[in-house]
Design an enzyme around this catalytic site. Structure first.
Site, PDB file in Angstrom:
ATOM      1  N   GLU A  57     -17.576 -42.813  29.619  1.00 57.31           N
ATOM      2  CA  GLU A  57     -16.739 -42.079  28.697  1.00 57.31           C
ATOM      3  C   GLU A  57     -15.435 -42.708  28.502  1.00 57.31           C
ATOM      4  O   GLU A  57     -14.413 -42.904  29.609  1.00 57.31           O
ATOM      5  CB  GLU A  57     -16.483 -40.771  28.903  1.00 57.31           C
ATOM      6  CG  GLU A  57     -15.762 -39.654  28.217  1.00 57.31           C
ATOM      7  CD  GLU A  57     -15.362 -38.551  28.459  1.00 57.31           C
ATOM      8  OE1 GLU A  57     -14.969 -37.593  27.760  1.00 57.31           O
ATOM      9  OE2 GLU A  57     -15.629 -38.100  29.640  1.00 57.31           O
ATOM     10  N   ASP A  98      -9.687 -43.856  31.518  1.00 62.19           N
ATOM     11  CA  ASP A  98      -8.242 -43.186  30.955  1.00 62.19           C
ATOM     12  C   ASP A  98      -7.049 -43.846  31.688  1.00 62.19           C
ATOM     13  O   ASP A  98      -7.032 -44.286  32.805  1.00 62.19           O
ATOM     14  CB  ASP A  98      -8.160 -41.836  31.258  1.00 62.19           C
ATOM     15  CG  ASP A  98      -7.268 -41.061  30.029  1.00 62.19           C
ATOM     16  OD1 ASP A  98      -6.102 -41.197  29.995  1.00 62.19           O
ATOM     17  OD2 ASP A  98      -7.895 -40.316  29.460  1.00 62.19           O
ATOM     18  N   ASP A 106      -7.793 -40.145  19.705  1.00 65.66           N
ATOM     19  CA  ASP A 106      -6.782 -40.195  18.969  1.00 65.66           C
ATOM     20  C   ASP A 106      -7.185 -40.798  17.316  1.00 65.66           C
ATOM     21  O   ASP A 106      -7.566 -41.993  17.419  1.00 65.66           O
ATOM     22  CB  ASP A 106      -5.606 -41.003  19.184  1.00 65.66           C
ATOM     23  CG  ASP A 106      -4.199 -41.075  18.593  1.00 65.66           C
ATOM     24  OD1 ASP A 106      -4.399 -40.877  17.407  1.00 65.66           O
ATOM     25  OD2 ASP A 106      -3.171 -40.968  18.844  1.00 65.66           O
ATOM     26  N   ASP A 113     -13.388 -33.864  15.833  1.00 62.84           N
ATOM     27  CA  ASP A 113     -12.848 -32.923  15.126  1.00 62.84           C
ATOM     28  C   ASP A 113     -12.304 -33.530  13.711  1.00 62.84           C
ATOM     29  O   ASP A 113     -12.272 -32.703  12.618  1.00 62.84           O
ATOM     30  CB  ASP A 113     -11.940 -31.940  15.353  1.00 62.84           C
ATOM     31  CG  ASP A 113     -10.615 -32.709  15.584  1.00 62.84           C
ATOM     32  OD1 ASP A 113     -10.516 -33.587  16.388  1.00 62.84           O
ATOM     33  OD2 ASP A 113      -9.599 -32.246  15.109  1.00 62.84           O
TER      34      ASP A 113
END
Length: 219
Positions: free
Chosen positions: A47, A72, A121, A157
């Protein structure tokens, strides 16, 4: 820097499931995740921009026969996922602290089976296209690391990023098995995700935003 962050950074240095600069594995892990870290030959699922690791850990709970790695750069974020996995004695979870632009320094060819891009982002400015995690340069990097039949997933989204990605994928000749929906929670795909939501997904869903989802493979 706050005291809590310093404590979390210190714990990351000690947590066996965090691979980061300063640890010996940071220099040697490429091509060796299965043999050296997980000590099994199970498929690897990665991920990107995993944040606190809710999705990485959630998927790992549901799939004990796969290895999951959250990536990350924010150490204070992956600390949460790391601690949760350790507390639950989940040996199939790891976290890599690095810039995603450097991903190919940590995964060899054909080393990844599935890749998740969750609420990245969107980088909406035209000048930022190269920084989008679904831009051509990133797609080429993913292609080299995925095994035969490997799958890339995108959840977002952001309609602009989603449409940009769809247009780009449809223009390439090396893409197959492309599926998508503009309303994930009114689609059959939601059952495959076990109800797991990231922090950002919960925020956007509560605001009434429809979640978009796609997946594809490289030929």
């Amino acid at each position: 820097m706050g005291r809590n962050k310093l404590v979390r950074f210190k714990e990351n240095e000690e947590n066996y499931n965090v691979v980061q600069e300063g640890k010996p594995s940071f220099e040697t892990i490429k091509g060796n995740w299965k043999a050296e870290h997980f000590e099994n030959q199970n498929p690897i699922v990665v991920e990107l921009a995993c944040g606190r690791g809710e999705f990485t850990v959630g998927l790992a709970r549901e799939n004990s026969e796969q290895n999951f790695i959250g990536v990350d750069i924010k150490g204070s974020r992956i600390w949460k996922g790391s601690k949760t996995a350790i507390a639950e004695k989940m040996e199939n979870v790891a976290f890599l602290r690095t810039q995603i632009e450097q991903l190919d320094k940590f995964f060899d060819q054909n080393e990844i089976h599935e890749l998740w891009i969750t609420f990245p982002d969107p980088r909406p400015r035209d000048g930022d296209e190269k920084k989008r995690l679904t831009s051509p340069r990133f797609l080429e990097m993913y292609k080299s690391m995925l095994d035969e039949g490997g799958i890339v997933h995108l959840k977002t989204d952001n309609t602009g990023l989603f449409e940009y990605t769809l247009d780009l994928l449809n223009s390439r000749v090396d893409i197959e098995k492309l599926e998508h929906t503009f309303d994930f929670y009114q689609s059959p795909y939601q059952k495959e995700h076990f109800g797991i939501k990231t922090r950002y997904e919960k925020i956007f869903s509560d605001m009434g935003e429809k979640i978009k989802y796609l997946r594809f493979s490289f030929k």
